[in-house]
Design a protein around this motif. Structure first.
Motif, PDB file in Angstrom:
ATOM      1  N   GLU A 174       0.833  -1.203   0.000  1.00 36.23           N
ATOM      2  CA  GLU A 174       0.000   0.000   0.000  1.00 36.23           C
ATOM      3  C   GLU A 174       0.868   1.252   0.000  1.00 36.23           C
ATOM      4  OE1 GLU A 174      -3.412   1.448  -0.827  1.00 36.23           O
ATOM      5  OE2 GLU A 174      -3.274  -0.675  -0.287  1.00 36.23           O
ATOM      6  N   LEU A 175       2.014   1.192   0.660  1.00 36.23           N
ATOM      7  CA  LEU A 175       2.953   2.321   0.645  1.00 36.23           C
ATOM      8  C   LEU A 175       3.430   2.584  -0.782  1.00 36.23           C
ATOM      9  CD1 LEU A 175       4.758   4.361   2.240  1.00 36.23           C
ATOM     10  CD2 LEU A 175       6.478   2.541   2.321  1.00 36.23           C
ATOM     11  N   TYR A 176       3.804   1.512  -1.493  1.00 40.22           N
ATOM     12  CA  TYR A 176       4.212   1.677  -2.885  1.00 40.22           C
ATOM     13  C   TYR A 176       3.067   2.223  -3.732  1.00 40.22           C
ATOM     14  CZ  TYR A 176       8.458  -1.054  -1.958  1.00 40.22           C
ATOM     15  OH  TYR A 176       9.663  -1.480  -1.493  1.00 40.22           O
ATOM     16  N   ARG A 177       1.884   1.718  -3.500  1.00 36.94           N
ATOM     17  CA  ARG A 177       0.742   2.122  -4.321  1.00 36.94           C
ATOM     18  C   ARG A 177       0.440   3.617  -4.148  1.00 36.94           C
ATOM     19  NH1 ARG A 177      -4.064  -0.821  -5.727  1.00 36.94           N
ATOM     20  NH2 ARG A 177      -3.526  -2.424  -4.200  1.00 36.94           N
ATOM     21  N   CYS A 178       0.380   4.063  -2.897  1.00 38.82           N
ATOM     22  CA  CYS A 178       0.003   5.460  -2.668  1.00 38.82           C
ATOM     23  C   CYS A 178       1.066   6.434  -3.138  1.00 38.82           C
ATOM     24  CB  CYS A 178      -0.325   5.691  -1.196  1.00 38.82           C
ATOM     25  SG  CYS A 178       1.089   5.560  -0.081  1.00 38.82           S
ATOM     26  N   ASN A 179       2.297   5.947  -3.331  1.00 39.43           N
ATOM     27  CA  ASN A 179       3.365   6.806  -3.848  1.00 39.43           C
ATOM     28  C   ASN A 179       3.645   6.546  -5.322  1.00 39.43           C
ATOM     29  OD1 ASN A 179       4.690   8.388  -1.469  1.00 39.43           O
ATOM     30  ND2 ASN A 179       4.235   6.356  -0.656  1.00 39.43           N
ATOM     31  N   SER A 180       2.719   5.842  -5.999  1.00 36.57           N
ATOM     32  CA  SER A 180       2.824   5.578  -7.443  1.00 36.57           C
ATOM     33  C   SER A 180       4.074   4.793  -7.799  1.00 36.57           C
ATOM     34  CB  SER A 180       2.768   6.890  -8.243  1.00 36.57           C
ATOM     35  OG  SER A 180       1.550   7.559  -8.016  1.00 36.57           O
ATOM     36  N   MET A 181       4.576   4.003  -6.882  1.00 36.41           N
ATOM     37  CA  MET A 181       5.733   3.141  -7.148  1.00 36.41           C
ATOM     38  C   MET A 181       5.204   1.763  -7.551  1.00 36.41           C
ATOM     39  SD  MET A 181       7.949   4.423  -3.849  1.00 36.41           S
ATOM     40  CE  MET A 181       9.370   3.380  -4.196  1.00 36.41           C
TER      41      MET A 181
END
Length: 1000
Positions: A549-556
Motif C-alpha cells: 500500500e505504501l508503494y501504491r500510494c506513492n505511485s511506485m
C-alpha cells in the motif's frame, strides 16, 4: 495549605468601643459601635492631604493595604448599637439595622427613610436589581420596594412557621433559614417549599452565589441548591468547623470560623487553599476585591494575592489543575499572556504526568498546549523521523520564548521560577535516561491518540499547500517542479514537512502496538509517510500488505508489482509459509493491475505475463475491463503468450464484435485455421480424415466464419486444401457472394441439403433485413437449379475457385445471380404466371436468363448425362413456397414432373394468390365507393347559389347591382359589376406591360 490566596493586614486596632458591625465604602471603613456611634476610618496616607469636608467621590474605590485612621465620628448615629450595615453602591445608600431599618444618603449620611414596621427585625436581604427589601420580624416576613426617591412602599407580608435566622433573595423567591429547616418562600403567593433540615450544632446560613444559586449551611457542610431549592450535583464544601459567615469571591469561598479564616476552592473537590489565623472574628464582609474581618476592637483586611503569583505558586507545588483554572480568571487585556502561561503550564503538567506514568493524560495536556509534534516525538527515541529542519526550529522557538518580555515573571505577579523551558526539563533529567526509557505499549497508545488528534489540521494545511502549488504550476509558475508520485515530492513547505513527520511517526507507532490493520488503513488514505523510513521498517517486520500500500500510494507501481510477484512465487515454492499462501495469490496481482490500467498499460502488459498461465481467464478479463487497446494486447500476447492469443480475441469478440478491428478478426481466424490445418494434416497422414469430423477448434472456426463479418475471405480461401474442408470453403464463398458455388459444395460435395437450405435462409433474411431492392428469392431458385441441373465436376469447381483466388480476379460478383434454363412453359405454368401477375408485392425476381453464370453453355453436354435431384427440389418448393417465385420455379422443373408431386407447393401458393386477389377486389371496391363520395361532395359544392337584392352593391365601385350583369368571386361572397371586373382586369394587364414598354 496549598498556596497563599490572600494576605492579611491589620487595618485598625484599639477601637474605643466594641465593634458591632462593619462595612466599607470605597476605601473607607464604616464601623458601627456598641454605643450607637458610627466611626469612619480612612487610609493613613490619604488623611494628610484630604480636608475633613472632602466627599467620598474623590477617594479610591478599593481598600488600601495600609493602616487606617479615624476620619470622622458620628456620635448618636443610632440610639442602639448597629446590628448590621450594608452599602448600596448603585443607589448611594447606607442601610442600617438597629432597633429598626433605616436608609441614609451617602456620603453625607442624611437619613432618608425609616421603616417603622421593621422594628424588632433581626435579619434582612436586599435585591439590588429590583430595589426590593425583605426582612424578618419574629414569625413575619415583609417585602418593601424602593420607589426611587425617599420612600419605600410595602409590597407583601407573609407568615412563616418559626423565627427566621438567615435569609437571601433567590430570583423571584426568598430562601429562609428558620430554626430547624430551610424553606423557599414564593414572594408572590407566599407559598412555602421545604428544602431540607438545617444543622443541629449551628444556626442556618443562607449564602447567595454570583450565579444565582445558593449555598446552604448544615453545621460544617455547605450544600449547593438552585433557585428552587433542588440539590445540585457539584458536591459539597466541608469546612473544618461550622462557619458563622461565608463570603464568595471567585474562585474562592471564605468562611469565618471561631479561630481562623478558612479559604476553599469553588471547584470540585473544594480543596482547602489557605487558613488565616484570626481569633474571635465576629464579622466578615466583601469589600470590592478584598475582605474585611472585624474583631472586637480591631479590623483586618484580606487582600488577594495577584493571580500571576498564585499561578506560580500552584505550578511550583505541582497543583497544575488549580493553576490552569486561575489562568482563566486573568483579565481579558492579558489574553496573549494568559494563552502563553496556559501553554507553559500544560507542558509542565504533561511532563509531570508522563514521568508518573499517566501517558494519555500527558498527551492531552501536550495537545492543549498546542506544541508541535516535534516537541513530543523526542520522548520516543525508537521512532525514526525524516531529517528535516522543523525540530531545530522548534528548539529555536523555545529558546526565543525565554527572551520574550511578555512571558516574563514581572507581568501580573509571575515569578521567573516557572519559566524554565520544557526541553530543558528533558536535559535536566539527562538525555541518557530518556534514551534508555523503554517505550512500552501504553506510551505508544497515548502517542497514537495525540498524533491522530493533531493529524486533521496538519494534513489539511499540507493539502492546501499542495493544491496551491498545483495551481501555480498550471498557470506557468517559474518555480514549477516536476515529480512523479507523492514519495518524490520535493518538500518545500513547513506544512507538508510536518505532515511527513506525523504520518511517519504514526505509522511506526501503529506497527509497534500491533495495529497492522490501522496502519494499512492509514496508507490507503491520503498520507505523507516518508517512503525510505517506512519501507525499511515494513520490510524488516514483514508487513508486506502495508508495504504494498505504501508503494501504491506513492505511485511506485513497478516496485509494488515486483514485490507482489516475489511473494506469490514464495507462496508457491515454500510449503512452510502457509500465511503467504493464504494472503498472496496470483489474483492479487490482477487486482493491482486493474487499478493502473488507465495510467500505465505497458506496465500492466509486462506484469500480466506472470499470471497468464495460472489465471488465464482473469487476465483476459483484465485486458477487457481495463480498456487497453486490443491491438496492443494482441501484439504483446503474440510475442509472449501465443497460445492465449485466440482466447483473448474470442472474449473480445464475445463482448463486442465492433470493439476489435478487421485485422484482429482476420488474425483470430488465421489462428483457428492454422490449428485446423495442423489437425487435418495429422488425420490425413493417418488416413482418418472425414469431412464430417469436427474438432473443437474446427467448430470455433465454422462459427466464427459465419458470425464475423469484418475479415477478408479471399486470404483464408487461399489456405484451404483443394480436396478438404469443403464446409469452410462454402462459407468463405458465400462471404464473397459466390452463392452458386457455395450451394453446389453443400449439395454435391458435402451432401448436406439441410446446410444448403440454412444457407439460403441466412442469405434471404440478411437481404430482407437490409431492406434491399435486390431480389432475395433468387437464392432459392439458384439452389433449385442446382438440384435440377447435373452435378458439377471437380475440375469445374477447381477452375472456378482458381479464378476466384487468382491475383487477377479482383472483382466481386453480384449477389444472387444464378443460371436458368429455357424451358417451355406448360399450361400449368401459364396459369400460375397469370395468377401471380407481373407485379408480385412480396417476391421480386430478376430475369434469370440474364443471371446465368459463365460457362453454363459450355457444359450442357455434361449436365445431360447426370441424374437430377427431384426429391430435394420438391422438398425445397414445399418448405419455402412463400419465398420462391412460382412462375420461375415451374419453368425450371422438368416436363415430366407430375402435378401430384407439386401439390404441397401449388396448394398454398394458389390459396395465397386467391386471398390476394380477393383482398385486391375488396380494396378496389372501397376505392370506387370513395371516388363516388368525393364526386358527390364536389357536386354539392358547385351547385351553391347567391341571392341579389336591392341592397346588393359592387365591391369595386360601391354602386348597387340592380339588374346589371354581375360577377361573383370564388369565395361566393364578393359581388362586382361585370364591367367593373373587366376594367380591373384590363388595368392589371396594363400595369404589368408598362415596364416593358418603357424599356423598349
Amino acid at each position: 495549605m496549598v498556596h497563599s490566596a490572600y494576605d492579611s493586614f491589620e487595618l485598625l486596632k484599639d477601637n474605643p468601643s466594641k465593634i458591632e458591625s462593619i462595612e466599607s465604602y470605597g476605601s473607607k471603613l464604616l464601623i458601627g459601635c456598641s454605643d450607637g456611634s458610627l466611626r469612619i476610618y480612612s487610609p493613613k496616607s490619604s488623611g494628610s492631604d484630604r480636608s475633613p469636608t472632602s466627599d467620598f467621590h474623590s477617594m479610591s474605590m478599593e481598600l488600601q493595604k495600609e493602616p487606617y485612621v479615624l476620619e470622622k465620628n458620628v456620635t448618636g448615629f443610632s440610639r442602639r448599637s448597629l446590628v448590621s450595615m450594608k452599602v448600596i453602591d448603585s443607589r448611594e445608600l447606607l442601610l442600617t439595622l438597629s432597633e429598626s431599618i433605616a436608609f441614609h444618603k451617602l456620603p453625607n449620611l442624611e437619613t432618608l427613610a425609616v421603616i417603622t414596621k421593621a422594628k424588632g427585625a433581626n435579619v434582612y436581604s436586599w435585591d439590588d436589581r429590583r430595589g426590593f427589601l425583605c426582612f424578618a420580624r419574629q414569625k413575619r416576613v415583609c417585602i418593601f420596594r424602593h420607589d426611587g426617591g425617599r420612600g419605600f412602599v410595602e409590597v407583601k407580608e407573609f407568615g412563616v412557621p418559626d423565627t427566621v435566622k438567615s435569609m437571601s433573595w433567590c430570583g423571584e423567591n426568598i430562601c429562609l433559614g428558620i430554626r430547624r429547616e430551610y424553606v423557599i418562600l414564593n414572594a408572590t403567593s407566599g407559598a412555602l417549599t421545604n428544602v431540607f433540615p438545617s444543622g443541629r450544632l449551628a444556626p442556618p446560613l443562607v449564602v447567595s452565589l454570583p450565579s444565582g444559586e445558593l449555598l446552604l449551611g448544615k453545621d460544617n457542610i455547605g450544600v449547593f441548591v438552585d433557585q428552587n431549592g433542588k440539590l445540585l450535583q457539584e458536591g459539597r464544601i466541608c469546612w473544618s468547623e461550622a462557619p458563622s459567615v461565608v463570603v464568595i469571591q471567585k474562585p474562592y469561598a471564605i468562611a469565618l470560623l471561631p479561630r481562623y479564616i478558612e479559604i476553599r476552592s469553588l471547584w470540585s473537590p473544594y480543596a482547602l487553599i489557605q487558613t488565616i489565623v484570626l481569633r474571635n472574628g465576629r464579622h466578615l464582609i466583601d469589600s470590592n476585591h478584598a475582605l474585611v474581618v472585624g474583631l472586637d476592637n480591631s479590623a483586618y483586611g484580606l487582600f488577594p494575592v495577584p493571580l500571576g503569583a498564585q499561578i506560580v505558586q500552584l505550578t511550583a507545588s505541582g497543583n497544575f489543575e488549580e493553576a490552569l483554572a486561575l489562568c482563566k480568571l486573568l483579565p481579558p487585556e492579558d489574553s496573549s499572556l494568559r494563552s502563553a502561561k496556559e501553554s507553559s503550564i500544560h507542558i509542565r503538567y504533561a511532563h509531570n504526568l508522563f514521568d508518573n506514568g499517566s501517558y494519555e493524560e500527558a498527551m492531552e495536556h501536550f495537545l492543549a498546549s498546542q506544541v508541535d509534534i516535534t516537541y513530543v516525538l523526542p520522548f520516543y527515541p525508537s521512532i525514526a523521523l525524516p531529517k528535516t529542519t522543523l525540530i531545530t526550529e522548534t528548539e529555536k522557538l523555545m529558546d526565543m520564548t525565554l527572551d520574550d518580555p511578555h512571558l516574563s515573571g514581572g507581568s501580573s505577579g509571575f515569578s521567573d521560577e516557572m519559566e524554565s523551558p520544557p526541553h530543558q526539563l528533558l536535559e535536566s533529567d539527562g538525555n541518557t535516561s530518556l534514551e534508555s526509557k523503554k517505550v512500552n505499549h501504553n506510551t505508544l497508545m497515548a502517542l497514537i491518540k495525540f498524533l491522530q488528534k493533531k493529524r486533521h489540521n496538519i494534513i489539511e494545511k499540507a493539502t492546501a499547500e499542495g493544491t496551491e502549488e498545483v495551481v501555480l504550476d498550471a498557470v506557468g509558475d517559474r518555480y514549477k517542479k516536476s515529480y512523479k508520485g507523492r514519495g518524490n515530492i520535493p518538500i518545500s513547505s513547513g506544512a507538508r514537512e510536518m505532515a511527513a513527520i506525523l504520518d511517519t511517526a504514526l505509522l511506526q507507532a501503529l506497527l509497534f502496538t500491533g495495529q497492522s490493520f490501522a496502519a494499512l488503513e492509514l496508507l490507503k488514505g491520503l498520507n505523507y509517510c516518508d517512503v525510505k523510513i517506512c519501507e525499511e521498517i515494513l520490510q524488516k517486520n514483514k508487513h508486506y500488505s502495508a508495504l504494498l500500500e505504501l508503494y501504491r500510494c506513492n505511485s511506485m507501481h513497478r516496485e509494488a508489482l515486483k514485490l507482489l510477484h516475489q511473494l506469490v512465487e514464495e507462496s508457491k515454492t515454500s510449503e512452510s509459509q502457509t500465511e503467504l499462501t493464504q494472503k498472496f495469490k496470483p489474483e492479487m496481482i490482477i487486482d493491482y493491475l486493474k487499478t493502473i490500467c488507465g495510467t500505465d498499460p505497458m506496465l500492466v502488459l509486462e506484469f500480466s505475463m506472470t499470471v497468464l498461465e495460472s489465471c488465464p481467464t482473469q487476465t483476459i478479463e483484465l485486458f477487457l475491463s481495463g480498456n487497453i487497446p486490443a491491438d496492443l494486447v494482441n501484439s504483446y500476447l503474440k510475442q509472449h503468450a501465443p497460445n492465449l492469443q485466440a482466447t483473448y480475441l474470442e472474449l473480445m469478440l464475445a463482448m463486442n464484435e465492433s470493439s476489435i478491428s478487421g485485422n484482429l478478426q482476420n488474425e483470430m481466424l488465421q489462428i483457428y485455421l492454422s490449428e485446423v490445418l495442423d489437425w487435418y494434416a495429422d488425420l490425413s497422414a493417418q488416413h482418418k480424415w472425414d469431412e464430417k469430423t469436427y474438432s473443437p477448434t474446427r467448430k470455433k472456426l465454422l462459427s466464427a466464419l459465419e458470425t464475423i463479418s469484418g475479415y477478408h475471405p479471399e486470404i483464408l480461401l487461399k489456405r484451404l486444401p483443394p480436396d478438404a474442408l469443403s464446409e469452410e470453403r462454402a462459407i468463405l464463398l458465400g462471404k464473397m457472394n459466390q452463392h452458386e458455388l457455395a450451394l453446389s459444395l453443400y449439395v454435391h460435395k458435402i451432401h448436406a441439403p439441410e446446410l444448403a437450405l440454412s444457407y439460403c435462409d441466412r442469405v434471404y433474411e440478411s437481404v430482407a433485413n437490409q431492406q434491399s431492392t435486390k431480389s432475395s428469392g433468387n437464392i432459392y431458385l439458384t439452389l433449385l437449379q442446382i438440384y435440377l441441373n447435373p452435378r458439377r465436376t471437380t475440375k469445374y469447381f477447381e477452375k472456378r475457385i482458381t479464378n476466384l483466388t487468382s491475383p487477377q480476379n479482383t472483382g466481386t460478383p453480384k449477389l444472387g445471380s444464378g443460371p436458368s434454363s429455357k424451358v417451355k412453359g406448360s399450361r400449368a405454368s401459364k396459369k400460375i404466371a397469370a395468377i401471380e401477375g407481373a407485379e408480385d408485392t412480396k417476391i421480386s425476381l430478376s430475369n434469370t436468363e440474364s443471371s446465368r453464370s459463365d460457362g453454363d453453355t459450355d457444359e450442357t453436354g455434361e449436365e445431360g448425362s447426370s441424374s437430377i435431384m427431384l426429391d430435394e427440389a420438391m422438398d425445397l418448393l414445399s418448405q419455402r413456397w412463400d419465398r420462391i417465385n412460382g412462375a420461375q420455379a415451374l419453368k425450371l422443373l422438368p416436363k415430366e414432373t407430375k402435378l401430384q408431386n407439386l401439390l404441397q407447393f401449388l396448394g398454398p401458393l394458389l390459396r395465397k394468390s386467391s386471398e390476394a386477389y380477393r383482398n385486391s377486389s375488396v380494396i378496389k371496391s372501397l376505392r370506387q365507393s370513395e371516388n363516388l363520395q368525393v364526386r358527390d361532395e364536389l357536386y354539392n359544392q358547385r351547385k351553391s347559389s347567391i341571392k341579389i337584392t336591392s341592397d346588393s352593391t359592387c365591391s369595386l365601385c360601391k354602386k348597387k347591382i340592380g339588374t346589371s350583369v354581375f360577377a361573383v368571386y370564388p369565395n361566393r361572397k364578393t359581388l362586382v359589376h361585370f364591367v367593373c371586373f373587366r376594367d380591373s382586369q384590363n388595368m392589371k394587364a396594363v400595369s404589368k406591360g408598362s415596364p416593358i414598354r418603357r424599356r423598349t
